[in-house]
Design a protein around this motif. Structure first.
Motif, PDB file in Angstrom:
ATOM      1  N   PHE A  85       0.859  -1.187   0.000  1.00  0.00           N
ATOM      2  CA  PHE A  85       0.000   0.000   0.000  1.00  0.00           C
ATOM      3  C   PHE A  85       0.892   1.232   0.000  1.00  0.00           C
ATOM      4  N   GLU A 130      -6.167   5.864  -0.827  1.00  0.00           N
ATOM      5  CA  GLU A 130      -4.933   6.427  -0.265  1.00  0.00           C
ATOM      6  C   GLU A 130      -4.484   7.655  -1.057  1.00  0.00           C
ATOM      7  N   PHE A 209     -13.739  -3.117  11.355  1.00  0.00           N
ATOM      8  CA  PHE A 209     -12.426  -3.700  11.624  1.00  0.00           C
ATOM      9  C   PHE A 209     -11.286  -3.053  10.823  1.00  0.00           C
ATOM     10  N   PHE A 213      -6.049   0.354  10.025  1.00  0.00           N
ATOM     11  CA  PHE A 213      -5.504   0.475   8.664  1.00  0.00           C
ATOM     12  C   PHE A 213      -5.635   1.897   8.149  1.00  0.00           C
ATOM     13  N   TYR A 280      -8.274 -11.921   4.266  1.00  0.00           N
ATOM     14  CA  TYR A 280      -7.489 -10.837   4.852  1.00  0.00           C
ATOM     15  C   TYR A 280      -7.859 -10.700   6.326  1.00  0.00           C
ATOM     16  N   VAL A 282      -7.704  -8.579   8.973  1.00  0.00           N
ATOM     17  CA  VAL A 282      -7.470  -7.141   8.813  1.00  0.00           C
ATOM     18  C   VAL A 282      -6.942  -6.470  10.079  1.00  0.00           C
ATOM     19  N   SER A 283      -6.680  -5.180   9.919  1.00  0.00           N
ATOM     20  CA  SER A 283      -6.009  -4.416  10.964  1.00  0.00           C
ATOM     21  C   SER A 283      -6.704  -4.507  12.329  1.00  0.00           C
TER      22      SER A 283
HETATM   23  C1  PBG Z   1      -9.093   0.186   0.738  1.00  0.00           C
HETATM   24  C2  PBG Z   1      -8.554  -0.817   1.705  1.00  0.00           C
HETATM   25  C3  PBG Z   1      -8.864  -0.881   3.068  1.00  0.00           C
HETATM   26  C4  PBG Z   1      -8.189  -1.980   3.597  1.00  0.00           C
HETATM   27  C5  PBG Z   1      -7.469  -2.539   2.542  1.00  0.00           C
HETATM   28  N1  PBG Z   1      -7.725  -1.828   1.387  1.00  0.00           N
HETATM   29  C6  PBG Z   1      -9.609   0.033   3.920  1.00  0.00           C
HETATM   30  C7  PBG Z   1     -10.972   0.391   3.651  1.00  0.00           C
HETATM   31  O1  PBG Z   1     -11.687  -0.223   2.869  1.00  0.00           O
HETATM   32  O2  PBG Z   1     -11.358   1.378   4.284  1.00  0.00           O
HETATM   33  C8  PBG Z   1      -8.271  -2.416   5.022  1.00  0.00           C
HETATM   34  C9  PBG Z   1      -7.267  -3.418   5.486  1.00  0.00           C
HETATM   35  C10 PBG Z   1      -7.149  -3.549   6.958  1.00  0.00           C
HETATM   36  O3  PBG Z   1      -7.987  -3.081   7.744  1.00  0.00           O
HETATM   37  O4  PBG Z   1      -6.173  -4.177   7.374  1.00  0.00           O
HETATM   38  N2  PBG Z   1      -8.286   0.421  -0.343  1.00  0.00           N
END
Ligand code: PBG
Length: 334
Positions: A85, A130, A209, A213, A280, A282-283
């Motif tokens: 990213f 981003e 969740f 991130f 994934y 996630v964060s």
């Molecule tokens: C959006 C994207 C997100 C994550 C990965 N790609 C965030 C969102 O949709 O707001 C989240 C990954 C994570 O929480 O680890 N491009």
């Protein structure tokens, strides 16, 4: 006989196979190996030292140099793929840095490929949040909604820039309709038909969740939320339909996200498509374990190992996780 009726084996004594570690390992159905873990990494333009992300212990926003060092450590532990990213210095309404040939992601991919070549699978996030100053996953109309087709056109150009830089797989995560078709056509037209695949976030939920991130990637929406494009958490059937659609559009790998709250969806998507499947972790899923472990309330290493194994058991072939490095290190010094 219903599949739930136990088979008539009167002499079965399951505990015989649980007696020693070697026996247990011999009959273990699902295992966790470093080769099935993908490490998400962040690279930021305009910083001269890595910045720790407070809500994701162990995770940093990297410079290109510190990114290379981190990947070297990950490779030493057995990790073979990363999901990249980028955070650009300049954000605008349409996210133009996502497709710039010298954009931060493209520069990082080139550096990684120069250093590691084909020993490393480089997956790039293909989205615009981003890169836009409003934080949405595509250009926004006057009424605040995201313009689907303008977003998709942007993803296609970004995917080509990433592929030109050397990415092995591009990973569209914006949940716009038709994104896989558009990216596939653009990659093919740019000469990447045989080399570059698509890891499609087919089933991505509008989730709480993702909080940490959004700190790491500096992409929290400035207004509104993403529920106009990401999926409703109540829907599993729809998740399967989304997966089948992306498979038909030419996705090489499918992706379900988040992981643990949606293990039923992981299972269903795998059963329905048979395609390689990523989940994934996630964060927020990672941060909760890290926070509880920091307080001494749970054994973080064991919780993570059990969690990642559970995600694999539900049908994921590969798991994207912020714990990739620490888990691979544990697995290799066992
Ligand atoms: C959006 C994207 C997100 C994550 C990965 N790609 C965030 C969102 O949709 O707001 C989240 C990954 C994570 O929480 O680890 N491009």
């Amino acid at each position: 006989m219903s599949p739930l009726t136990p088979a008539p084996f009167p002499a079965a004594r399951p505990r015989r196979l649980r007696r020693t570690p070697a026996l247990r390992e011999l009959v273990r159905e699902t295992t966790l190996t470093p080769s099935s873990l993908v490490a998400p990494l962040f690279v930021k333009e305009g910083i001269d030292a890595p910045q720790p992300v407070a809500s994701l212990p162990g995770v940093h926003q990297h410079t290109v140099d510190s990114l290379l060092a981190e990947v070297k450590d990950l490779q030493a532990a057995g990790i073979r793929s990363v999901l990249l990213f980028g955070i650009p210095a300049l954000k605008d309404a349409v996210g133009s840095q996502a497709e710039a040939a010298d954009g931060i992601v493209q520069r990082a991919v080139r550096a990684l490929k120069d250093a590691a070549g084909d020993d490393l699978v480089v997956v790039t996030d293909t989205c615009l949040d981003e890169f836009t100053h409003h934080g949405h996953c595509g250009p926004v109309r006057a009424d605040g909604t995201v313009d689907n087709d303008a977003a998709v056109a942007g993803y296609a150009r970004a995917a080509v820039a990433q592929a030109d830089a050397g990415a092995d797989l591009v990973a569209p995560s914006g949940m716009m309709d038709g994104q896989v078709t558009a990216i596939r056509e653009a990659l093919d037209a740019a000469g990447h038909a045989e080399r570059v695949g698509i890891m499609a976030y087919c089933t991505k939920y509008a989730s709480a969740f993702y909080g940490p991130f959004r700190d790491a990637a500096e992409c929290a929406p400035r207004f509104g939320d993403r529920s106009g494009y990401q999926m409703d958490p109540g829907n599993a059937e729809e998740g399967v339909r989304e997966a089948l659609a992306d498979a038909a559009e030419g996705a090489d790998v499918l992706l379900v996200k988040p992981a643990v709250p949606y293990l039923d969806v992981v299972w269903r998507v795998k059963q329905a498509t048979g395609l390689p499947l990523a989940a994934y972790h996630v964060s927020g899923e990672y941060a909760m374990v890290a926070a509880a472990a920091e307080r001494g309330w749970v054994d973080g290493d064991r919780i993570l190992a059990e969690t990642l194994l559970g995600i694999r058991r539900a049908g994921a072939d590969l798991v994207i996780t912020y714990a990739a490095g620490e888990m691979a290190r544990r697995l290799s010094d066992r």
